[in-house]
Write a protein that holds these residues in place. Sequence first.
Motif, PDB file in Angstrom:
ATOM      1  N   TYR A  94       7.629   0.244  -8.929  1.00  0.00           N
ATOM      2  CA  TYR A  94       7.790   1.647  -8.549  1.00  0.00           C
ATOM      3  C   TYR A  94       8.983   2.228  -9.299  1.00  0.00           C
ATOM      4  CZ  TYR A  94      11.923   0.546  -5.740  1.00  0.00           C
ATOM      5  OH  TYR A  94      13.185   0.167  -5.357  1.00  0.00           O
ATOM      6  N   THR A  95       9.031   3.567  -9.345  1.00  0.00           N
ATOM      7  CA  THR A  95      10.143   4.299  -9.946  1.00  0.00           C
ATOM      8  C   THR A  95      10.433   5.510  -9.065  1.00  0.00           C
ATOM      9  OG1 THR A  95       9.524   3.626 -12.181  1.00  0.00           O
ATOM     10  CG2 THR A  95      10.950   5.545 -11.976  1.00  0.00           C
ATOM     11  N   LEU A  96      11.727   5.718  -8.763  1.00  0.00           N
ATOM     12  CA  LEU A  96      12.147   6.856  -7.950  1.00  0.00           C
ATOM     13  C   LEU A  96      13.341   7.538  -8.616  1.00  0.00           C
ATOM     14  CD1 LEU A  96      12.033   5.138  -4.455  1.00  0.00           C
ATOM     15  CD2 LEU A  96      10.612   7.104  -5.117  1.00  0.00           C
ATOM     16  N   THR A  97      13.271   8.844  -8.797  1.00  0.00           N
ATOM     17  CA  THR A  97      14.395   9.613  -9.315  1.00  0.00           C
ATOM     18  C   THR A  97      14.968  10.442  -8.170  1.00  0.00           C
ATOM     19  OG1 THR A  97      13.460   9.685 -11.539  1.00  0.00           O
ATOM     20  CG2 THR A  97      15.131  11.336 -10.989  1.00  0.00           C
ATOM     21  N   LEU A  98      16.275  10.252  -7.892  1.00  0.00           N
ATOM     22  CA  LEU A  98      16.902  10.834  -6.707  1.00  0.00           C
ATOM     23  C   LEU A  98      18.360  11.178  -7.007  1.00  0.00           C
ATOM     24  CD1 LEU A  98      15.616   8.134  -4.206  1.00  0.00           C
ATOM     25  CD2 LEU A  98      15.061  10.573  -4.019  1.00  0.00           C
ATOM     26  N   PRO A  99      18.995  12.004  -6.165  1.00  0.00           N
ATOM     27  CA  PRO A  99      20.451  12.132  -6.251  1.00  0.00           C
ATOM     28  C   PRO A  99      21.096  10.765  -6.055  1.00  0.00           C
ATOM     29  CG  PRO A  99      19.531  13.852  -4.865  1.00  0.00           C
ATOM     30  CD  PRO A  99      18.414  12.902  -5.149  1.00  0.00           C
ATOM     31  N   ILE A 100      22.172  10.469  -6.787  1.00  0.00           N
ATOM     32  CA  ILE A 100      22.777   9.146  -6.688  1.00  0.00           C
ATOM     33  C   ILE A 100      23.293   8.914  -5.259  1.00  0.00           C
ATOM     34  CG2 ILE A 100      23.361   9.064  -9.131  1.00  0.00           C
ATOM     35  CD1 ILE A 100      26.244   9.719  -8.385  1.00  0.00           C
ATOM     36  N   GLY A 101      23.243   7.648  -4.826  1.00  0.00           N
ATOM     37  CA  GLY A 101      23.657   7.296  -3.473  1.00  0.00           C
ATOM     38  C   GLY A 101      22.887   6.108  -2.961  1.00  0.00           C
ATOM     39  N   ASN A 102      22.865   5.944  -1.629  1.00  0.00           N
ATOM     40  CA  ASN A 102      22.182   4.796  -1.024  1.00  0.00           C
ATOM     41  C   ASN A 102      21.040   5.282  -0.141  1.00  0.00           C
ATOM     42  OD1 ASN A 102      24.324   5.735   0.805  1.00  0.00           O
ATOM     43  ND2 ASN A 102      23.671   4.042   2.130  1.00  0.00           N
ATOM     44  N   TYR A 103      19.924   4.513  -0.153  1.00  0.00           N
ATOM     45  CA  TYR A 103      18.686   4.943   0.497  1.00  0.00           C
ATOM     46  C   TYR A 103      17.981   3.752   1.148  1.00  0.00           C
ATOM     47  CZ  TYR A 103      19.218   9.189  -2.336  1.00  0.00           C
ATOM     48  OH  TYR A 103      19.699  10.338  -2.911  1.00  0.00           O
ATOM     49  N   THR A 104      17.110   4.091   2.119  1.00  0.00           N
ATOM     50  CA  THR A 104      16.192   3.123   2.713  1.00  0.00           C
ATOM     51  C   THR A 104      14.778   3.479   2.296  1.00  0.00           C
ATOM     52  OG1 THR A 104      17.591   2.771   4.642  1.00  0.00           O
ATOM     53  CG2 THR A 104      15.284   2.158   4.855  1.00  0.00           C
TER      54      THR A 104
END
Length: 323
Positions: A94-104
């Motif tokens: 998978y590939t996800l582009t997001l604002p930098i930070g931590n995620y679940t």
Amino acid sequence: MTLPIGDYRVEISASGYINFTAYATVNENYNTYMETFLLVEGADGETGTATGQINNALTGNGVEGVSLSVRKGWNNSQNGDIVASTVTSSNGEYTLTLPIGNYTVTTEKAGYVSATINIIVQPEITDSQNGTITPNLSGNNYRIVLTWGSNPRDLDSHMVGSLSDGNPFHVYYSQKSSYDGKIQVCNLDVDDTTSYGPETVTLNATTNKPYYYYIYHYAGSGSLATSEAQIKIYQGESLVGKFNVPTDLGNNRYWNVFAIVDGQIIVKNTITSSPDVSYVSDSESSTMMLDFDDTGEDQEIYLYFCDKNLTQYKKILIYQFSY
């Protein structure tokens, strides 16, 4: 921190880093160890891309068609909005582009237990944000899945218990399966020797005797305390336990995690120089009681063997006399 039992949100801030949020549950009678926090350097407004693979705990192979939904913070399966979603490719990537930070990331697919993985998104590309899902289980089966970081490169799963005839068994990399007659009691499904995992054990609990699970630091630099190791226990269609490696108990090579007895998980969570496979007392798996019966002509003393809920399952006459 010492806190009342309950659910908590942990917030961490440091100059030059994105604010970090994680959720945790404090349980009674044992310490809750959280993951090693991975702070992301940068500023609000920056974006990045996380890539990874969702693997089958039974095979170690990537799983196609897993639905992924993303929320901010770690260990967060329900708080706040879903900020992104995607589906894994034919090889589980998978590939996800997001604002930098931590995620679940919550993973869902028919026939598999829903699970979560914690990821970070740094500027540019952050790879190896991998996760594991397991097929649903039936009956008394448990599945224990170990994952960890890049070092040490090889952590080994061990399961020790007893068969119905009282003989012991020990499943690990040199003895990957054990049978009770024709029934497979325990199997090392995946043995990973090159970092990250998953390393997976499936247990079919056929007796009320304790089954002990522990980890051995077999090879590679670093220590258990710095390994970022995490263990998840599944039963049926649910996650029933999760443990992060203790970080304040020294650098010995054995992590005694838990025992399963009569459907209960008995937590140990210690790091020692040798494995501990004796911490569950007989009183936790069964109880013996004496009873005096004088209702008839003869006087009788019985010995009752009971489970931990004091439900009678065996009665033995041990002495009889008359006045």
